[in-house]
Write a protein that holds these residues in place. Structure first.
Motif, PDB file in Angstrom:
ATOM      1  N   GLN A 100       1.021  -1.065   0.034  1.00 11.70           N
ATOM      2  CA  GLN A 100      -0.066   0.131   0.041  1.00 11.70           C
ATOM      3  C   GLN A 100       0.947   1.446  -0.060  1.00 11.70           C
ATOM      4  O   GLN A 100       0.729   2.202  -0.703  1.00 11.70           O
ATOM      5  N   LEU A 101       1.811   1.234   0.898  1.00  9.13           N
ATOM      6  CA  LEU A 101       2.871   2.593   0.924  1.00  9.13           C
ATOM      7  C   LEU A 101       3.624   2.533  -0.352  1.00  9.13           C
ATOM      8  O   LEU A 101       3.893   3.787  -0.886  1.00  9.13           O
ATOM      9  N   ALA A 102       4.337   1.584  -1.099  1.00 12.25           N
ATOM     10  CA  ALA A 102       4.872   1.561  -2.397  1.00 12.25           C
ATOM     11  C   ALA A 102       3.641   2.053  -3.504  1.00 12.25           C
ATOM     12  O   ALA A 102       4.289   2.913  -4.354  1.00 12.25           O
ATOM     13  N   PHE A 103       2.570   1.692  -3.126  1.00  9.63           N
ATOM     14  CA  PHE A 103       1.764   1.936  -4.566  1.00  9.63           C
ATOM     15  C   PHE A 103       1.108   3.650  -4.137  1.00  9.63           C
ATOM     16  O   PHE A 103       1.371   4.472  -5.273  1.00  9.63           O
ATOM     17  N   ARG A 104       1.237   4.101  -3.011  1.00  8.40           N
ATOM     18  CA  ARG A 104       1.164   5.386  -2.676  1.00  8.40           C
ATOM     19  C   ARG A 104       2.352   6.271  -3.196  1.00  8.40           C
ATOM     20  O   ARG A 104       2.024   7.482  -3.877  1.00  8.40           O
TER      21      ARG A 104
END
Length: 126
Positions: A100-104
């Protein structure tokens, strides 16, 4: 006539293979199946987020597909956590949060807090 016999033999072989797989999968504990599916979703989402350890990682990136995979993964982990226990759920949650953080970070148009992939199930990720 020969063609019909060949088709019947092929159908019989396929039926036997399906029956064997069904027997094989029936012996696998649910926790193991859930973990396996989660890891496959996680791996696919990582590739689609651009995290592949591959010279073509940028070409493989597809954030629309990654969003779908991360959301499905979040739903699976959230729903399965009470069933699989914290020992199995904790590493899956950690992996999900990293995705989720990498996507953001990869997204050029940031999602509002709580609106990112899977955040419906996990809550906002910062």
């Amino acid at each position: 006539m020969q063609s019909e016999q060949n088709n019947h033999a092929e159908n019989s072989d396929v039926a036997q293979a399906v029956n064997q797989r069904s027997r094989d999968i029936s012996e696998v504990p649910a926790v193991e199946l859930i973990n396996t599916v989660a890891v496959h979703l996680m791996s696919a989402a990582a590739v689609k987020t651009g995290l592949a350890d591959d010279p073509q990682a940028e070409e493989l990136k597809d954030l629309d597909e990654a969003r779908k995979l991360i959301t499905a993964l979040a739903g699976l982990i959230t729903a399965a956590a009470p069933e699989v226990g914290s020992t199995h759920a904790a590493p899956l949650r950690d992996g999900l949060r990293s995705l989720q953080l990498a996507f953001r970070e990869e997204s050029t148009v940031p999602d509002a807090p709580g609106k990112g992939p899977g955040e419906k199930w996990t809550g906002p990720v910062n």
